[in-house]
Design an enzyme around this catalytic site. Structure first.
Site, short mmCIF file in Angstrom:
data_model
loop_
_atom_site.label_atom_id
_atom_site.label_comp_id
_atom_site.label_asym_id
_atom_site.label_seq_id
_atom_site.Cartn_x
_atom_site.Cartn_y
_atom_site.Cartn_z
N ALA A 65 -16.16 -13.35 32.36
CA ALA A 65 -16.37 -12.12 33.13
C ALA A 65 -15.11 -11.77 33.90
CB ALA A 65 -17.52 -12.34 34.10
N GLY A 110 -17.93 -16.80 30.28
CA GLY A 110 -18.51 -15.90 29.28
C GLY A 110 -17.80 -15.98 27.93
N GLU A 113 -19.55 -18.65 26.29
CA GLU A 113 -20.91 -18.17 25.97
C GLU A 113 -20.89 -17.24 24.76
OE1 GLU A 113 -21.61 -16.92 30.08
OE2 GLU A 113 -23.39 -18.21 30.09
N GLU A 133 -18.36 -21.91 35.49
CA GLU A 133 -19.03 -21.11 36.54
C GLU A 133 -19.32 -21.86 37.83
OE1 GLU A 133 -19.69 -20.97 33.33
OE2 GLU A 133 -19.98 -18.88 32.71
N1 COA Z 1 -10.98 -11.89 35.06
C1 COA Z 1 -10.00 -11.03 35.33
N2 COA Z 1 -8.70 -11.28 35.10
C2 COA Z 1 -8.41 -12.47 34.56
C3 COA Z 1 -9.39 -13.42 34.25
C4 COA Z 1 -10.74 -13.09 34.52
N3 COA Z 1 -11.74 -13.90 34.21
N4 COA Z 1 -8.78 -14.52 33.74
C5 COA Z 1 -7.47 -14.25 33.73
N5 COA Z 1 -7.24 -13.01 34.23
C6 COA Z 1 -5.95 -12.35 34.43
C7 COA Z 1 -5.18 -12.97 35.56
O1 COA Z 1 -5.62 -12.46 36.80
C8 COA Z 1 -3.77 -12.54 35.21
O2 COA Z 1 -3.58 -11.19 35.56
P1 COA Z 1 -2.38 -10.78 36.58
O3 COA Z 1 -1.14 -11.15 35.83
O4 COA Z 1 -2.59 -9.31 36.74
O5 COA Z 1 -2.60 -11.59 37.81
C9 COA Z 1 -3.78 -12.60 33.68
O6 COA Z 1 -5.14 -12.56 33.28
C10 COA Z 1 -3.19 -13.88 33.13
O7 COA Z 1 -3.83 -14.95 33.79
P2 COA Z 1 -3.02 -16.07 34.62
O8 COA Z 1 -3.99 -16.76 35.53
O9 COA Z 1 -1.79 -15.50 35.23
O10 COA Z 1 -2.57 -17.00 33.43
P3 COA Z 1 -2.69 -18.57 33.33
O11 COA Z 1 -2.20 -18.93 31.97
O12 COA Z 1 -2.07 -19.20 34.52
O13 COA Z 1 -4.29 -18.87 33.39
C11 COA Z 1 -6.60 -18.66 32.84
C12 COA Z 1 -5.17 -18.25 32.49
C13 COA Z 1 -7.54 -17.81 31.98
C14 COA Z 1 -6.80 -20.12 32.55
C15 COA Z 1 -6.87 -18.40 34.33
O14 COA Z 1 -6.53 -17.08 34.63
C16 COA Z 1 -8.31 -18.62 34.70
O15 COA Z 1 -8.73 -19.74 34.98
N6 COA Z 1 -9.10 -17.52 34.74
C17 COA Z 1 -10.50 -17.61 35.09
C18 COA Z 1 -11.28 -18.01 33.88
C19 COA Z 1 -12.71 -18.33 34.23
O16 COA Z 1 -13.01 -19.31 34.89
N7 COA Z 1 -13.62 -17.46 33.78
C20 COA Z 1 -15.01 -17.63 34.00
C21 COA Z 1 -15.53 -16.42 34.65
S1 COA Z 1 -17.27 -16.61 34.93
#
Ligand code: COA
Length: 259
Positions: A65, A110, A113, A133
């Site tokens: 999400a 998600g 999922e 989550e």
């Molecule tokens: N929602 C919105 N934006 C997201 C996102 C999410 N779930 N996951 C990543 N992004 C965005 C980041 O904010 C970043 O944007 P920015 O450059 O404008 O700040 C971009 O995607 C790249 O992510 P970044 O965190 O800089 O790269 P990374 O390689 O260090 O890490 C992830 C990537 C996906 C591992 C990390 O962003 C993360 O843990 N995201 C959350 C994932 C998660 O737990 N999702 C479950 C949601 S219920």
């Protein structure tokens, strides 16, 4: 409104690509609505034999999400979002034809999922999966608490959900979370090979086999066997069944039409 996905069609195979690489292909509200509309149309396309779901780029399949969008949502908007994201996963799971998730990168929350709603998961070796989550103060809300234990068993699913840890692909393969792991550069070929094998088979037979397996796995054996009998009955009048027999007799590959 921006469209954040691509739908490509090649013969009997459709590929739906989450295309929001700047946000790790995270699912925002408008994207959910677009994807659901796309799946609604695909569901009625009797010519389609396999759906592939993947993400653009090599970093992320889907980061779940959209957490930035979520931060600005009221509790009611969050509830509405959850209805739609759960609906999206249900739409994927309810596709009559097999759905292959091609995990081109990380799949968190998600994203995992979405992969769980598919029938088959093929992953690039650098992919990661995880139901993260509980580390964010929430629970998996798009089928994760239900589909993960059904796939890998209760104790493993509980451990993954309670710890919110990320799973590398060697472990994912070992516990049956994915079926196949290949180097990233070989993912497209591995998916195409799997898809071609499925698409070469009689489409209505594959569809009814999926139906019987899915419906039967939620019930007791006796009911499941009755469902199988009903599924088989719908296949007996098909032309493709006769084509299968003719091809066997004539020692040639069958040509199935879906009739
Ligand atoms: N929602 C919105 N934006 C997201 C996102 C999410 N779930 N996951 C990543 N992004 C965005 C980041 O904010 C970043 O944007 P920015 O450059 O404008 O700040 C971009 O995607 C790249 O992510 P970044 O965190 O800089 O790269 P990374 O390689 O260090 O890490 C992830 C990537 C996906 C591992 C990390 O962003 C993360 O843990 N995201 C959350 C994932 C998660 O737990 N999702 C479950 C949601 S219920």
């Amino acid at each position: 409104m921006d469209v954040m996905h691509r739908l490509e069609r090649e013969g009997h195979v459709a590929t739906l690509t989450l295309d929001r690489p700047e946000a790790a292909n995270a699912l925002c509200f408008p994207m959910l609505l677009h994807l659901r509309a796309e799946l609604e149309a695909l569901r009625h396309d009797r010519d389609m034999r396999v759906l592939v779901v993947t993400g653009s780029g090599s970093k992320a399949f889907c980061a779940g999400a959209d957490l930035k969008e979520r931060a600005g949502m009221s509790p009611d908007q969050v509830r509405r979002f959850l209805v739609e994201i759960r609906g999206l996963m249900d739409d994927v799971a309810a596709m009559p034809c097999p759905v292959v998730a091609a995990l081109n990168g990380l799949a968190l929350g998600g994203g995992t999922e979405l992969a769980l709603a598919a029938d088959i998961r093929i992953a690039a070796d650098h992919a990661l999966m995880g139901l993260t989550e509980t580390s964010l103060g929430i629970i998996p809300g798009a089928g994760g608490t239900q589909r993960l234990p059904r796939l890998i068993g209760l104790p493993r699913a509980k451990e993954l959900v309670f710890t919110a840890r990320r799973v590398a692909m060697d472990e994912a393969l070992a516990i049956g979370l994915v079926q196949q792991v290949v180097p990233g550069a070989d993912l497209a070929t591995a998916v195409a090979t799997m898809v071609a094998r499925i698409a070469a088979n009689a489409p209505r037979a594959v569809e009814m086999a999926k139906w019987a397996i899915d419906r039967g796995s939620d019930t007791d054996l006796r009911t499941g066997l009755e469902l199988e009998e009903r599924a088989y009955a719908t296949i007996i009048p098909t032309r493709d069944r006769l084509e299968g027999l003719a091809a066997f007799r004539e020692k040639r590959p069958p040509i199935y039409t879906g009739e």
